[in-house]
Scaffold this motif. Sequence first.
Motif, short mmCIF file in Angstrom:
data_model
loop_
_atom_site.label_atom_id
_atom_site.label_comp_id
_atom_site.label_asym_id
_atom_site.label_seq_id
_atom_site.Cartn_x
_atom_site.Cartn_y
_atom_site.Cartn_z
N TRP A 92 0.45 -1.69 0.62
CA TRP A 92 0.20 0.00 0.32
C TRP A 92 1.05 1.14 -0.29
O TRP A 92 0.28 1.91 -1.10
N GLN A 93 2.35 1.12 1.03
CA GLN A 93 3.08 1.89 1.07
C GLN A 93 4.19 1.77 1.22
O GLN A 93 5.14 3.21 0.85
N GLU A 94 4.26 1.43 1.33
CA GLU A 94 5.73 0.89 1.71
C GLU A 94 6.74 -0.69 1.47
O GLU A 94 6.15 -1.30 1.05
N PRO A 95 8.00 -0.70 1.13
CA PRO A 95 8.86 0.90 0.55
C PRO A 95 8.07 1.54 -0.26
O PRO A 95 9.02 2.93 -0.43
N PHE A 96 7.45 0.97 -1.32
CA PHE A 96 6.15 2.26 -1.56
C PHE A 96 5.70 1.62 -2.44
O PHE A 96 5.31 0.65 -1.98
N LEU A 126 -0.26 1.92 20.47
CA LEU A 126 0.51 1.80 19.40
C LEU A 126 0.72 3.13 20.16
O LEU A 126 -0.18 3.94 20.00
N THR A 127 2.46 3.87 20.20
CA THR A 127 1.96 5.24 20.53
C THR A 127 2.08 5.98 18.99
O THR A 127 2.27 5.31 17.76
N PRO A 128 1.27 7.16 19.51
CA PRO A 128 1.42 7.72 17.57
C PRO A 128 2.41 8.20 16.85
O PRO A 128 2.37 7.55 15.60
N GLU A 129 3.47 7.82 17.55
CA GLU A 129 5.22 7.59 16.69
C GLU A 129 5.08 6.31 15.90
O GLU A 129 5.04 5.57 14.31
N ASP A 130 4.12 4.95 16.41
CA ASP A 130 4.30 4.01 16.27
C ASP A 130 3.51 3.59 15.03
O ASP A 130 3.20 2.40 14.24
N LYS A 131 1.91 4.66 15.15
CA LYS A 131 1.00 4.81 13.90
C LYS A 131 0.98 4.74 13.16
O LYS A 131 1.17 4.40 11.61
N LYS A 132 2.30 5.52 12.81
CA LYS A 132 2.74 5.87 11.81
C LYS A 132 3.57 5.12 11.18
O LYS A 132 3.90 4.35 10.09
N THR A 133 4.19 4.81 11.77
CA THR A 133 6.10 4.17 11.17
C THR A 133 5.87 1.96 11.00
O THR A 133 5.98 1.94 10.03
N PHE A 134 4.83 1.58 11.65
CA PHE A 134 4.14 0.46 11.73
C PHE A 134 2.26 0.62 11.05
O PHE A 134 2.33 -0.11 12.20
N ASN A 135 2.10 1.58 10.49
CA ASN A 135 0.91 2.01 10.42
C ASN A 135 0.14 0.62 10.02
O ASN A 135 0.11 0.00 8.83
N TYR A 140 -5.30 2.22 -4.16
CA TYR A 140 -4.66 0.99 -3.67
C TYR A 140 -4.46 0.12 -5.19
O TYR A 140 -3.74 -0.23 -5.23
N ILE A 141 -5.91 0.13 -5.54
CA ILE A 141 -6.55 -0.95 -6.77
C ILE A 141 -5.44 -0.44 -7.74
O ILE A 141 -4.90 -1.31 -8.80
N GLU A 142 -5.68 0.64 -7.83
CA GLU A 142 -4.29 1.08 -9.53
C GLU A 142 -2.61 1.04 -9.17
O GLU A 142 -2.21 0.77 -9.76
N ASN A 143 -2.58 1.48 -8.09
CA ASN A 143 -0.83 1.20 -7.58
C ASN A 143 -0.44 -0.14 -7.99
O ASN A 143 0.31 -0.72 -8.59
N TYR A 144 -1.72 -1.08 -7.76
CA TYR A 144 -1.05 -2.74 -7.23
C TYR A 144 -1.44 -2.85 -8.79
O TYR A 144 -0.70 -4.16 -9.53
N CYS A 145 -2.42 -2.31 -9.92
CA CYS A 145 -2.08 -2.69 -11.75
C CYS A 145 -0.70 -2.76 -12.12
O CYS A 145 0.16 -3.22 -12.43
N ILE A 146 -0.56 -1.01 -11.44
CA ILE A 146 0.47 -0.75 -11.95
C ILE A 146 1.94 -1.59 -11.62
O ILE A 146 2.92 -1.52 -11.60
N ASP A 157 2.86 -4.51 2.98
CA ASP A 157 3.36 -3.74 4.25
C ASP A 157 2.50 -3.98 5.56
O ASP A 157 2.86 -3.35 6.30
N THR A 158 1.27 -3.59 4.76
CA THR A 158 0.22 -3.65 6.51
C THR A 158 0.68 -5.04 7.25
O THR A 158 -0.46 -4.79 8.48
#
Length: 574
Positions: free
Chosen positions: A295-299, A472-481, A492-498, A338-339
């Motif tokens: 979805w987001q990571e590493p890209f 989770l701490t607010p920071e962890d919620k971002k880093t380990f979303n 998401y589906i568009e990025n998946y297909c690409i 990544d989730t």
Amino acid sequence: MFPFEKQLTPGRLQIGRRGGLSSEDPGQTCKLGLRIPTHDHGVFGRLGQGRQSDRQTDSMASIADYYEGKNVLITGATGFMGKVLVEKLLRSCPGVRALYILVRPKAGQTMQERVSNMMKCKLFDRVREDDPDFHKKIVAISSELMQPGLAISPEDVEKLCSCINIVFHCAATIRFDEPLKHAVQLNVMATQQLLSLAQRMQQLEAFIHVSTAYANCNRHHIDEVIYPPPVQPKKLIDSLEWMDDSIVRDITPRLIGDRPNTYTYTKALAECVVQQESSRLNIGIIRPSIVGASWQEPFPGWIDNFNGPSGVFIAAGKGILRTMRANNDAVADLIPVDTVVNLTLAVGWYTAVHRPKSAMVYNCTTGGINPFHWGEIEHHVMSTFKRNPLEQAFRRPNANITSNYLINQYWILVSHKFPALLYDLYLRLSGQKPQMMRIFNRLHKAIGLLEYFSNQDWEWNSENMSMLLSQLTPEDKKTFNFDVRQLNWPEYIENYCIGTKKYVLNEDMSDIPAARQHLRKLRNIRYTFNTLLLVFVWRVFIARSQMARNIWSFVVNLCFKFLSYFRASSTLTA
Ligand SMILES: CCCCCCCCCCCCCCCC(=O)SCCNC(=O)CCNC(=O)[C@H](O)C(C)(C)COP(=O)(O)OP(=O)(O)OC[C@H]1O[C@@H](n2cnc3c(N)ncnc32)[C@H](O)[C@@H]1OP(=O)(O)O
Ligand SMILES: NC(=O)C1=CN([C@@H]2O[C@H](COP(=O)(O)OP(=O)(O)OC[C@H]3O[C@@H](n4cnc5c(N)ncnc54)[C@H](OP(=O)(O)O)[C@@H]3O)[C@@H](O)[C@H]2O)C=CC1
């Protein structure tokens, strides 16, 4: 058979941490659900883990802080999910001491060659940028999980037993057509052997097992509990040992019962095996549903295989797949890789620090939180591939899903088999080897195995995932979303297909204009073909029969009259 087991002292085997489920009653259903974090010291807590005061400090630390200085063992690190796990650990937990990965030689490559090729992969670009020496943290251990003792050398066993703090068990065969014996050997027996090895690890704080949300797909509502296994794993293993392969093949359908394949069946048995050790180890079980591109990571859009929906998307994008049996209104429980990995790392932290009293199960799904349906997926996949076509498509992308068996069979005949026959005829006539029918046969086999999952939906309770998020701490919620409420499905589906285009098929985005040009050519071929077909049908069927000619002129007249009527009425209103 399980060499590590022999080395366990009976006294240690009997130490339990609680009065609940013991290894003697593994079949009993236990509701694990939410619980207040405890600092109960388990067997391994007593066996060489940090003092309680250290752990209380840990419980307040962030996830990355927890992994600082830790030695992590990962199985399945060369697989789709394993690679993303390795990358995320290296990037977001830079203090991790070492990642021990169990790897086998494969396809003519030595273990070392495989690992160095893996680290060259684009997936690791961001880590490479942050730390060009990241490979120094990866320690490859030669291991074949199907062999006794996992085929790990005695020196390596000693090393692992003295230093590993946390185990992530991702390795499995995920093939739906795997012979039962093989699936049991890898998904059940290897898990059993790894657990035995884990029992000998003096510094072990948590054992995280990756299962699947479909392990209990014979149920409609699935809670975060370990359900009674279809058969006691030990009994099955003992029987398979003496049975001939052909006998096993014959009885497999009876054994797997209302599960669709040996994969889901053996993953259910593996959960039971893991549960049997839960009195001796701190265990977390993750159950992802259909793991898709990142979805987001590493890209966004990272994907490197044809499994699950990816192969279907590619086949649809190439214009090969035109029809598939799926329920438009059923929930498509996809979960980005990544989730899953973020949740896995958070579960590792939580299990080690809070030591829940019994193995906790985390259903890692999206359907109950942010549902999306197969019909919507079809729409977004088609629209993406029309805007960003794949190279050398067989036909223009135009796949439709239907839950009707007969309609699907009709379209298979008209839109799959007929064009394949024509194309193979063309190949034969031009002196080439026919191949389209073979491709379609493989495609039909693959989608036939997936249809069970695309025609029904399940309800997963994912309270433990929500509970963990709240810890989770607010920071962890971002880093380990892993908050899937934020997932924007169309994007998401568009990025998946690409992602399938860029990373699975290795196609260049700069070639899109040429791919569009190719689609225009295919459209012109289709128009020409349809016109020729009409002329042919006219000549053969209509022009030869008086009755057909009469019907034809009647229909044409009728259309003409309608047209004149509408033209007249629109002139009057004007
Ligand atoms: C627009 C429409 C929207 C609607 C869209 C609905 C989607 C509805 C998805 C439901 C999805 C549920 C998923 C459940 C949730 C888990 O449990 S996820 C775990 C999922 N596991 C899998 O997906 C594994 C399924 N795959 C298999 O079991 C085997 O690969 C198959 C399909 C039986 C094929 O076996 P095989 O004929 O021996 O072929 P195999 O050696 O595996 O591969 C041969 C070649 O085909 C390629 N290939 C493999 N699979 C595919 C494929 N599916 N397609 C094309 N090529 C493929 C391989 O890459 C390989 O390429 P080469 O290396 O030869 O170049
Ligand atoms: N993909 C999905 O959609 C889902 C996956 N899961 C679970 O997630 C986990 C990871 O799946 P995923 O990454 O997709 O699977 P992959 O097939 O991509 O990876 C499987 C991994 O297991 C290793 N492995 C297989 N056989 C052996 C063996 N005999 N000895 C040593 N290693 C072996 C493979 O190593 P090698 O490279 O040497 O073959 C590979 O690293 C599995 O437990 C699966 O059940 C759960 C739900 C959905």
